[in-house]
Enzyme design. Structure first.
Site, short mmCIF file in Angstrom:
data_model
loop_
_atom_site.label_atom_id
_atom_site.label_comp_id
_atom_site.label_asym_id
_atom_site.label_seq_id
_atom_site.Cartn_x
_atom_site.Cartn_y
_atom_site.Cartn_z
N GLU A 85 0.84 -1.20 0.00
CA GLU A 85 0.00 0.00 0.00
C GLU A 85 0.88 1.26 0.00
OE1 GLU A 85 -3.55 1.97 2.82
OE2 GLU A 85 -2.29 0.33 3.57
N LYS A 87 -9.74 2.21 -3.00
CA LYS A 87 -10.25 1.64 -1.75
C LYS A 87 -11.62 2.24 -1.44
CE LYS A 87 -9.07 0.89 3.10
NZ LYS A 87 -8.18 1.22 4.23
N CYS A 108 -5.43 -2.67 2.68
CA CYS A 108 -5.37 -2.55 4.14
C CYS A 108 -6.52 -3.29 4.81
CB CYS A 108 -5.32 -1.06 4.53
SG CYS A 108 -4.85 -0.76 6.24
#
Length: 262
Positions: free
Chosen positions: A45, A102, A156
């Protein structure tokens, strides 16, 4: 697949003099020789500090290091006045072929609830390099990587939500999970996050490729077994032959609703 772990400590990750150090480390790990050439490489990430629309020079170096192999990596991107925490696929031609934003953001970490009311008090999100928080993407979806197949991207803590993982409209060949667990240092939290990713593998019957900035990076088979990993707090790479998916599981097909019905 080759999984890269640069081990960029959170307090150093965004410092101007350290940005080229960590970027260079990822290039070296990507270009390192091995018994077999990988079919694709995965970085963690926010693996690069350069915004997606300003990173062509970085893409040229990444393409050279990968020697014709796609790289899946985390990056921040801007669209108008909005910023996104994203995963991108860099193709062999040095161009970005796919992007995933995301969608399940962390409150106060990646966005501020009631931001208009709290802004005068000085509250701002801490995960975004730009300080103003991220916007949410449209939702879970599968993306294609040339020569590799279809991947379901997770960024994540999206890996802790079974419903999000099962929300894509088509089945992937593998799950790719990129994360930055450097926030938690050498505590139990990175190991807990790894175990949650193992649960998603079992639920979906899909291997999980996990690249974590400071660890624990791993490749997990569809039965939740760790095939290889890079220890917490170390830099390195692993090259692993990815296992194929097992037949679609009952959970992948039906989710939680049978339990709710009972």
């Amino acid at each position: 697949v080759r999984v890269v772990q640069p081990n960029a400590a959170q307090h150093l990750k965004w410092q101007p003099d350290m940005i080229p150090v960590f970027f260079g480390r990822q290039l070296e790990l990507t270009a390192a020789t091995g018994p077999l050439k990988p079919d694709f490489v995965v970085w963690p990430e926010t693996a690069i500090a350069y915004r997606l629309d300003q990173a062509q020079a970085a893409f040229d170096l990444m393409t050279d290091a990968a020697d014709g192999v796609p790289i899946v990596f985390g990056v921040q991107r801007r669209e108008g006045l909005r910023y996104y925490n994203s995963l991108a696929v860099l193709g062999a031609d040095g161009r970005v072929s796919a992007v995933y934003d995301k969608h399940h953001l962390v409150p106060f970490g990646e966005y501020i609830p009631l931001a208009d009311l709290l802004a005068p008090l000085g509250f701002g999100s801490f995960a975004s390099q730009f300080g103003n928080g991220y916007s949410a993407g449209p939702g879970a979806h599968v993306i294609s990587v040339a020569g590799v197949g279809k991947i379901l991207p997770l960024i994540c803590y999206e890996a802790i939500f079974p419903n999000d993982v099962g929300a894509a409209t088509e089945r992937a060949d593998w799950i790719v999970h990129i994360t930055n667990d450097a926030w938690f240092g050498k505590t139990v939290m990175p190991y807990q996050h790894l175990d949650q990713a193992r649960q998603r593998a079992v639920e979906q019957g899909l291997a999980v490729v996990r690249s974590a900035n400071t660890g624990v990076s791993a490749v997990i088979d569809p039965y939740g077994r760790i095939l290889a990993e890079i220890p917490l707090g170390e830099s390195g790479k692993i090259d692993v032959a990815l296992p194929r998916p097992v037949p679609e599981t009952l959970y992948a097909r039906w989710g939680d609703w049978p339990v709710g019905f009972v």
